[in-house]
Design a protein around this motif. Structure first.
Motif, PDB file in Angstrom:
ATOM      1  N   LEU A  93       0.833  -1.206   0.000  1.00  0.00           N
ATOM      2  CA  LEU A  93       0.000   0.000   0.000  1.00  0.00           C
ATOM      3  C   LEU A  93       0.865   1.254   0.000  1.00  0.00           C
ATOM      4  O   LEU A  93       0.536   2.249  -0.662  1.00  0.00           O
ATOM      5  N   GLU A  94       1.978   1.222   0.743  1.00  0.00           N
ATOM      6  CA  GLU A  94       2.906   2.355   0.741  1.00  0.00           C
ATOM      7  C   GLU A  94       3.487   2.580  -0.654  1.00  0.00           C
ATOM      8  O   GLU A  94       3.624   3.730  -1.105  1.00  0.00           O
ATOM      9  N   MET A  95       3.817   1.500  -1.336  1.00  0.00           N
ATOM     10  CA  MET A  95       4.367   1.611  -2.687  1.00  0.00           C
ATOM     11  C   MET A  95       3.345   2.205  -3.647  1.00  0.00           C
ATOM     12  O   MET A  95       3.679   3.035  -4.504  1.00  0.00           O
ATOM     13  N   LYS A  96       2.082   1.804  -3.501  1.00  0.00           N
ATOM     14  CA  LYS A  96       1.027   2.394  -4.323  1.00  0.00           C
ATOM     15  C   LYS A  96       0.854   3.872  -3.982  1.00  0.00           C
ATOM     16  O   LYS A  96       0.576   4.692  -4.861  1.00  0.00           O
ATOM     17  N   GLN A 109     -20.191  12.280  -0.595  1.00  0.00           N
ATOM     18  CA  GLN A 109     -20.359  13.533  -1.317  1.00  0.00           C
ATOM     19  C   GLN A 109     -18.990  14.167  -1.539  1.00  0.00           C
ATOM     20  O   GLN A 109     -18.052  13.954  -0.770  1.00  0.00           O
ATOM     21  N   ASP A 110     -18.879  14.978  -2.605  1.00  0.00           N
ATOM     22  CA  ASP A 110     -17.614  15.641  -2.889  1.00  0.00           C
ATOM     23  C   ASP A 110     -17.163  16.459  -1.681  1.00  0.00           C
ATOM     24  O   ASP A 110     -17.959  17.212  -1.105  1.00  0.00           O
ATOM     25  N   ALA A 111     -15.904  16.301  -1.319  1.00  0.00           N
ATOM     26  CA  ALA A 111     -15.350  17.075  -0.203  1.00  0.00           C
ATOM     27  C   ALA A 111     -14.311  18.036  -0.756  1.00  0.00           C
ATOM     28  O   ALA A 111     -14.656  19.033  -1.383  1.00  0.00           O
ATOM     29  N   VAL A 112     -13.039  17.744  -0.558  1.00  0.00           N
ATOM     30  CA  VAL A 112     -11.963  18.605  -1.063  1.00  0.00           C
ATOM     31  C   VAL A 112     -10.928  17.722  -1.750  1.00  0.00           C
ATOM     32  O   VAL A 112     -10.897  16.509  -1.546  1.00  0.00           O
ATOM     33  N   PRO A 113     -10.068  18.318  -2.569  1.00  0.00           N
ATOM     34  CA  PRO A 113      -9.082  17.514  -3.304  1.00  0.00           C
ATOM     35  C   PRO A 113      -8.040  16.874  -2.392  1.00  0.00           C
ATOM     36  O   PRO A 113      -7.759  17.348  -1.294  1.00  0.00           O
ATOM     37  N   MET A 114      -7.490  15.801  -2.891  1.00  0.00           N
ATOM     38  CA  MET A 114      -6.383  15.098  -2.265  1.00  0.00           C
ATOM     39  C   MET A 114      -5.654  14.381  -3.388  1.00  0.00           C
ATOM     40  O   MET A 114      -6.027  14.517  -4.561  1.00  0.00           O
ATOM     41  N   THR A 115      -4.638  13.620  -3.063  1.00  0.00           N
ATOM     42  CA  THR A 115      -4.029  12.778  -4.090  1.00  0.00           C
ATOM     43  C   THR A 115      -4.430  11.330  -3.857  1.00  0.00           C
ATOM     44  O   THR A 115      -4.737  10.925  -2.727  1.00  0.00           O
ATOM     45  N   GLU A 123      -4.499   8.737  -0.321  1.00  0.00           N
ATOM     46  CA  GLU A 123      -5.527   7.769   0.036  1.00  0.00           C
ATOM     47  C   GLU A 123      -4.912   6.407   0.355  1.00  0.00           C
ATOM     48  O   GLU A 123      -5.259   5.764   1.349  1.00  0.00           O
ATOM     49  N   PHE A 124      -3.961   5.985  -0.460  1.00  0.00           N
ATOM     50  CA  PHE A 124      -3.319   4.694  -0.235  1.00  0.00           C
ATOM     51  C   PHE A 124      -2.332   4.745   0.927  1.00  0.00           C
ATOM     52  O   PHE A 124      -2.160   3.754   1.646  1.00  0.00           O
ATOM     53  N   GLU A 125      -1.689   5.877   1.119  1.00  0.00           N
ATOM     54  CA  GLU A 125      -0.807   6.022   2.289  1.00  0.00           C
ATOM     55  C   GLU A 125      -1.604   5.882   3.585  1.00  0.00           C
ATOM     56  O   GLU A 125      -1.132   5.285   4.566  1.00  0.00           O
ATOM     57  N   ALA A 126      -2.821   6.426   3.586  1.00  0.00           N
ATOM     58  CA  ALA A 126      -3.668   6.321   4.778  1.00  0.00           C
ATOM     59  C   ALA A 126      -4.029   4.860   5.057  1.00  0.00           C
ATOM     60  O   ALA A 126      -4.076   4.434   6.222  1.00  0.00           O
ATOM     61  N   PHE A 127      -4.294   4.094   3.998  1.00  0.00           N
ATOM     62  CA  PHE A 127      -4.559   2.664   4.175  1.00  0.00           C
ATOM     63  C   PHE A 127      -3.360   1.989   4.855  1.00  0.00           C
ATOM     64  O   PHE A 127      -3.525   1.174   5.776  1.00  0.00           O
ATOM     65  N   ALA A 128      -2.163   2.319   4.399  1.00  0.00           N
ATOM     66  CA  ALA A 128      -0.955   1.700   4.949  1.00  0.00           C
ATOM     67  C   ALA A 128      -0.759   2.058   6.416  1.00  0.00           C
ATOM     68  O   ALA A 128      -0.438   1.190   7.238  1.00  0.00           O
ATOM     69  N   VAL A 129      -0.964   3.315   6.751  1.00  0.00           N
ATOM     70  CA  VAL A 129      -0.751   3.763   8.126  1.00  0.00           C
ATOM     71  C   VAL A 129      -1.708   3.070   9.083  1.00  0.00           C
ATOM     72  O   VAL A 129      -1.314   2.622  10.173  1.00  0.00           O
ATOM     73  N   THR A 130      -2.968   2.946   8.691  1.00  0.00           N
ATOM     74  CA  THR A 130      -3.949   2.352   9.612  1.00  0.00           C
ATOM     75  C   THR A 130      -3.655   0.881   9.871  1.00  0.00           C
ATOM     76  O   THR A 130      -3.875   0.389  10.977  1.00  0.00           O
ATOM     77  N   LEU A 131      -3.108   0.173   8.881  1.00  0.00           N
ATOM     78  CA  LEU A 131      -2.739  -1.226   9.112  1.00  0.00           C
ATOM     79  C   LEU A 131      -1.477  -1.311   9.969  1.00  0.00           C
ATOM     80  O   LEU A 131      -1.350  -2.205  10.812  1.00  0.00           O
ATOM     81  N   GLY A 132      -0.565  -0.386   9.767  1.00  0.00           N
ATOM     82  CA  GLY A 132       0.665  -0.391  10.556  1.00  0.00           C
ATOM     83  C   GLY A 132       0.405  -0.209  12.036  1.00  0.00           C
ATOM     84  O   GLY A 132       1.105  -0.785  12.880  1.00  0.00           O
TER      85      GLY A 132
END
Length: 498
Positions: free
Chosen positions: A171-174, A190-196, A200-209
């Motif tokens: 996930l970190e690599m992605k 609903q649409d919020a604000v921009p991100m990359t 989004e994938f970094e957040a997945f990695a952090v929560t599993l870590g």
């Protein structure tokens, strides 16, 4: 089939001659046929049971309660089990009555019969080495079984955590691969604000870590064991100093930092560490399921959904709709998570059902924890190899979503005010115009200013970009004044016409 006759409390029974298990194991196999899952399904538990029996044998030898010859034979038999031999002889269903007595006796009988052969005797010749008198000496199911469970769960966690860590790394690599792709974030769908997409994938990695650390903490609680407490924690049928010595030996054999519980009576009945560990697995399962939900949403389509990412196609998705490919891997992870969550409830109920000095429902607790770890390991490996590693991004779709989103107006609020921003957002929603075009059209900001404020550098993190005070003051007052002038002009034109 050739058999041998064995005797127990209930009488004689014929046991297959080639079997290393004995009469009590056979009775348990006949009594309990519930899950169809035998103890052999969990090699970590067998390995842990063998270590407990080996530690007990050496401690009994040191205390002159067991001859060196018998102790050596028992330890050699245990070493075979630790190496993975004879596991097919553990035939009792993991769910059983008796607080684990059937599992303990399955181990005692298999170890006894392996040891007998090493001593040059036939299986079942228990007068030379007995399952209870020798293999189970100074022990009770009530301390040997939960201690083995504490160890077995740690071994299973050791096998699982690398799979979780590998998934986190993928996930970190992605996250790095997708770091340049700007997309819309969403709250409440609903649409919020921009991100990359990378964020989004970094957040997945952090929560599993985070849960890798939590599992380590939960394993630390399982290092306090009640071995030496025997039946109810009082240490009946042991010698002074036995509990301390046997746990020290078990710690050396297992390489786990085991210590005797501070109160063996309490430790014999308390299931708190198991409940805590189960809660950590439930927490992780919830996170994995939520992530899988996100992957399914982000890949929905391919033409009428969000379609911001592509999951690798793994199999045809429909027997009736040609060309359909389903997100089967995240779906399988969802279902794994639901089972782990359900298992946590089973552990909770089983722990609550303890009465007085023992919890008879320990087999249910141990089965669910080991099964959850096994399922999570396989599911994490599946998700990484068959889904995460093959994900690609639809960059143009992400860009279109940002360009046409109303949510980007949030980045302009500090510069045009909340009321103006709300009006622009509402107009954009009902006319189909873009936020950028409307802001420029109403002269709230210049095109250069809008481009600056809607740049990734400004929107994707705390911004270092600011407009000058004069520009902001001009922007704040210019639009209302021009709107009023335009309105006055319309009124004048109307009067002239009349």
């Amino acid at each position: 089939m050739n058999t041998r006759s064995e005797y127990d409390l209930l009488g004689n029974m014929d046991v297959p001659s080639e079997a290393f298990y004995g009469i009590q194991t056979l009775r348990a196999a006949q009594n309990f046929s519930i899950t169809g899952v035998p103890i052999s399904h969990f090699p970590e538990l067998i390995k842990a049971l063998a270590m407990v029996k080996a530690a007990a044998a050496r401690t009994n030898q040191d205390m002159n309660l067991l001859s060196k010859e018998k102790a050596d034979a028992i330890v050699l038999a245990c070493q075979d089990l630790i190496l993975g031999k004879y596991h097919d002889q553990f035939i009792v269903d993991v769910i059983q009555g008796g607080a684990g007595t059937s599992t303990n006796m399955n181990a005692n009988e298999v170890i006894a019969n392996i040891a007998l052969e090493k001593l040059g005797h036939e299986k079942g010749e228990y007068k030379y080495l007995h399952p209870n008198d020798d293999v189970n000496r100074s022990q009770s199911t009530n301390d040997a079984y939960p201690t083995a469970a504490c160890l077995g769960i740690q071994f299973a966690a050791d096998n699982f955590v690398p799979s979780l860590a590998s998934l986190k790394k993928s996930l970190e690599m992605k996250g790095k691969e997708f770091a340049h792709i700007v997309k819309m974030g969403r709250t409440q769908l609903q649409d919020a604000v921009p991100m990359t997409l990378g964020q989004e994938f970094e957040a997945f990695a952090v929560t599993l870590g985070e849960d890798i650390d939590r599992i380590s903490e939960a394993c630390a609680l399982l290092c306090e064991v009640n071995l030496g407490g025997t039946a109810i924690g009082t240490g009946i049928n042991t010698s002074e100093g036995y509990a301390k010595s046997v746990v020290e030996k078990l710690a050396t054999i297992s390489t786990k930092p085991l210590v005797p519980a501070s109160n063996l009576v309490e430790a014999t009945s308390d299931m708190g560490a198991f409940v805590f560990f189960s809660g950590i697995l439930k927490r992780l399962a919830i996170k994995l399921s939520k992530m899988s939900n996100d992957l399914r949403l982000l890949s929905s389509g391919p033409r009428t959904g969000l379609g911001e990412i592509n999951l690798p196609p793994m199999q045809p998705g429909s027997s009736i709709m040609p060309g359909k490919v389903n997100p089967v891997i995240p779906e399988a992870m969802n279902q794994t998570a639901y089972q782990v969550i359900a298992s946590d409830l089973a552990v909770t109920l089983a722990a609550e059902a303890g009465q007085l000095q023992l919890n008879a429902m320990e087999p249910m607790i141990i089965y669910n924890l080991l099964n959850s770890l096994k399922m999570l390991k396989e599911a994490c490996q599946m998700l990484e190899k068959r889904c995460i590693n093959g994900i690609t991004a639809n960059e143009s779709k992400c860009a279109d979503h940002v360009e046409n989103s109303i949510g980007i107006i949030t980045a302009l609020v500090p510069h045009i005010g909340y009321s103006n921003a709300s009006r622009i957002a509402n107009t954009a929603l009902h006319t189909g115009n873009t936020v950028k075009a409307l802001v420029i059209e109403e002269n709230l900001l210049t095109e250069e200013q809008v481009n600056l404020l809607l740049s990734p550098e400004s929107m994707l993190s705390p911004s270092k970009i600011t407009l000058s005070s004069a520009e902001k003051a001009s922007s704040d007052t210019q639009a209302p004044a021009k709107k009023k002038a335009a309105s006055d002009k319309k009124v004048t034109a109307k009067k002239d016409k009349l």
